[in-house]
Motif scaffolding. Structure first.
Motif, mmCIF file in Angstrom:
data_model
loop_
_atom_site.group_PDB
_atom_site.id
_atom_site.type_symbol
_atom_site.label_atom_id
_atom_site.label_comp_id
_atom_site.label_asym_id
_atom_site.label_seq_id
_atom_site.Cartn_x
_atom_site.Cartn_y
_atom_site.Cartn_z
ATOM 1 N N UNK A 139 0.828 -1.203 0.000
ATOM 2 C CA UNK A 139 0.000 0.000 0.000
ATOM 3 C C UNK A 139 0.864 1.255 0.000
ATOM 4 N N UNK A 140 0.256 2.338 -0.473
ATOM 5 C CA UNK A 140 0.877 3.661 -0.510
ATOM 6 C C UNK A 140 -0.107 4.653 0.090
ATOM 7 N N UNK A 141 0.359 5.478 1.029
ATOM 8 C CA UNK A 141 -0.512 6.438 1.704
ATOM 9 C C UNK A 141 0.117 7.821 1.749
ATOM 10 N N UNK A 142 -0.748 8.853 1.754
ATOM 11 C CA UNK A 142 -0.357 10.218 2.100
ATOM 12 C C UNK A 142 -1.112 10.555 3.381
ATOM 13 N N UNK A 143 -0.383 10.844 4.446
ATOM 14 C CA UNK A 143 -1.004 11.063 5.750
ATOM 15 C C UNK A 143 -0.680 12.472 6.233
ATOM 16 N N UNK A 144 -1.702 13.263 6.491
ATOM 17 C CA UNK A 144 -1.503 14.608 7.033
ATOM 18 C C UNK A 144 -1.026 14.502 8.478
ATOM 19 N N UNK A 145 0.065 15.176 8.817
ATOM 20 C CA UNK A 145 0.642 15.040 10.156
ATOM 21 C C UNK A 145 -0.247 15.638 11.238
ATOM 22 N N UNK A 146 -1.135 16.558 10.843
ATOM 23 C CA UNK A 146 -2.040 17.158 11.823
ATOM 24 C C UNK A 146 -3.326 16.357 11.981
ATOM 25 N N UNK A 147 -3.457 15.268 11.232
ATOM 26 C CA UNK A 147 -4.616 14.404 11.393
ATOM 27 C C UNK A 147 -5.820 14.763 10.551
ATOM 28 N N UNK A 151 -6.839 12.343 2.131
ATOM 29 C CA UNK A 151 -6.880 13.127 0.905
ATOM 30 C C UNK A 151 -6.799 14.624 1.114
ATOM 31 N N UNK A 152 -6.762 15.082 2.385
ATOM 32 C CA UNK A 152 -6.706 16.513 2.697
ATOM 33 C C UNK A 152 -5.418 16.799 3.458
ATOM 34 N N UNK A 153 -4.740 17.888 3.097
ATOM 35 C CA UNK A 153 -3.498 18.274 3.752
ATOM 36 C C UNK A 153 -3.656 19.626 4.420
ATOM 37 N N UNK A 154 -3.084 19.749 5.616
ATOM 38 C CA UNK A 154 -3.108 21.029 6.333
ATOM 39 C C UNK A 154 -1.708 21.422 6.793
ATOM 40 N N UNK A 155 -0.699 20.860 6.159
ATOM 41 C CA UNK A 155 0.681 21.150 6.535
ATOM 42 C C UNK A 155 1.580 20.026 6.053
ATOM 43 N N UNK A 156 2.614 19.708 6.846
ATOM 44 C CA UNK A 156 3.520 18.627 6.473
ATOM 45 C C UNK A 156 2.762 17.300 6.425
ATOM 46 N N UNK A 157 3.244 16.409 5.579
ATOM 47 C CA UNK A 157 2.597 15.104 5.439
ATOM 48 C C UNK A 157 3.642 14.000 5.457
ATOM 49 N N UNK A 158 3.181 12.782 5.707
ATOM 50 C CA UNK A 158 4.041 11.600 5.684
ATOM 51 C C UNK A 158 3.589 10.711 4.533
ATOM 52 N N UNK A 159 4.523 10.356 3.677
ATOM 53 C CA UNK A 159 4.251 9.423 2.586
ATOM 54 C C UNK A 159 4.768 8.063 3.039
ATOM 55 N N UNK A 160 3.872 7.102 3.120
ATOM 56 C CA UNK A 160 4.223 5.803 3.705
ATOM 57 C C UNK A 160 3.961 4.679 2.712
ATOM 58 N N UNK A 161 4.960 3.816 2.566
ATOM 59 C CA UNK A 161 4.835 2.617 1.734
ATOM 60 C C UNK A 161 4.945 1.400 2.645
ATOM 61 N N UNK A 162 3.994 0.493 2.522
ATOM 62 C CA UNK A 162 4.029 -0.759 3.283
ATOM 63 C C UNK A 162 4.087 -1.904 2.270
ATOM 64 N N UNK A 222 -0.305 6.303 -9.250
ATOM 65 C CA UNK A 222 -0.247 7.505 -8.414
ATOM 66 C C UNK A 222 -1.498 7.695 -7.562
ATOM 67 N N UNK A 223 -1.305 8.350 -6.412
ATOM 68 C CA UNK A 223 -2.401 8.794 -5.565
ATOM 69 C C UNK A 223 -2.226 10.290 -5.350
ATOM 70 N N UNK A 250 -5.089 6.157 -0.172
ATOM 71 C CA UNK A 250 -4.662 4.774 0.034
ATOM 72 C C UNK A 250 -5.097 3.956 -1.165
ATOM 73 N N UNK A 251 -4.140 3.341 -1.859
ATOM 74 C CA UNK A 251 -4.485 2.514 -3.010
ATOM 75 C C UNK A 251 -3.764 1.191 -2.918
ATOM 76 N N UNK A 252 -4.377 0.130 -3.434
ATOM 77 C CA UNK A 252 -3.669 -1.150 -3.486
ATOM 78 C C UNK A 252 -2.589 -1.107 -4.547
#
Length: 271
Positions: A139-147, A151-162, A222-223, A250-252
């Motif tokens: 999986x591939x995710x974009x996670x907003x650090x502020x929660x 799919x929505x960003x409010x600042x820095x984000x974490x790109x995570x690959x599992x 891409x996501x 989040x996409x497979x």
């Protein structure tokens, strides 16, 4: 090209050689014996019987060595009682005793003063082949650090690959808006993307490539995600209307193609 050079640099740092601590390190930590495992590359694919060769030497103060323990996934496998002149031992590991997937190898050296040091690495056991094509769980995710919501960003984000644990990953390469951002060779496979005025002008599009231990490749994404308009205004930016998003955070994975080996010297280009 930049990426092959980066691969060489990352590969050089993937396994810690047996070497003296840098100058000044003795003041930061007590003297301890040194060791390394030099027969297995970190993140590599292994099968059948594989030797685990441990090399070592005493601490700089010369206190004699006492023993070496070898562990697989935290479970002790063998203990070597050392003689004064011993500088290496070898354990023949039958990888068929464990299921396919990621496994951690540890070697622990202890001297006669009771001081110890641990060397840890990991491999992917492949005795029964990789994942079934089309059934990868990477999986591939974009996670907003502020929660913020997906799919929505409010600042820095974490790109995570599992990566799929049954297939593993020797390298994970992350791209943001078509630009190379990170090459990772150990978990967690994630990259922190700082917020910037450039990223606020449109969707943040992320993709990733997984280079498997057997040199096959899996593409993720891409996501995309977009900055919250209120956040953009708060930063003094201008909100530019964009087309509706069609992907989520989040996409497979796309199916892994075992018939398409990848030469690590020719890394995938950003899409």
């Amino acid at each position: 090209m930049l990426l092959p050079a980066l691969l060489v640099a990352f590969a050089a740092s993937a396994q810690v050689p047996l070497a003296d601590p840098p100058e000044g390190a003795a003041a930061a930590e007590p003297a301890r014996p040194l060791l390394s495992i030099n027969s297995i590359d970190q993140g590599s694919a292994v099968s059948g019987e594989r030797p685990i060769d441990v090399v070592f030497r005493p601490a700089p103060d010369g206190v004699p060595l006492a023993k070496v323990d070898v562990l697989i996934n935290g479970v002790p496998k063998i203990l070597f009682d050392l003689q004064p002149g011993d500088r290496s031992v070898s354990y023949q590991w039958d990888t068929r005793d464990v299921p396919d997937g990621r496994h951690v190898i540890q070697a622990v050296i202890t001297d006669q003063a009771g001081r110890s040091r641990t060397y840890e690495t990991f491999v992917y056991v492949r005795n029964h082949g990789g994942p079934i094509p089309g059934h990868s769980t990477s999986t591939l995710q974009i996670i907003d650090k502020a929660g913020a919501p997906e799919g929505v960003l409010t600042g820095d984000s974490v790109i995570r690959v599992v990566p799929d644990p049954t297939a593993g990953a020797q390298w994970v390469i992350i791209y943001v808006n078509g630009k190379f951002k990170a090459m990772l060779n150990r978990p967690p496979y994630q990259y922190t993307q700082p917020a910037s005025a450039e990223l606020m002008t449109g969707p943040v599009v992320v993709s990733a490539s997984i280079i498997r231990p057997d040199e096959t490749r899996e593409e993720l994404g891409p996501i995309s995600a977009e900055f919250d308009p209120n956040y953009i205004r708060a930063q003094g930016g201008e909100v530019v209307p964009t087309a509706p998003r069609t992907s989520t955070g989040l996409t497979p994975a796309r199916p892994l193609n075992p018939a398409a080996p990848t030469n690590l010297a020719g890394l995938p280009a950003a899409r």
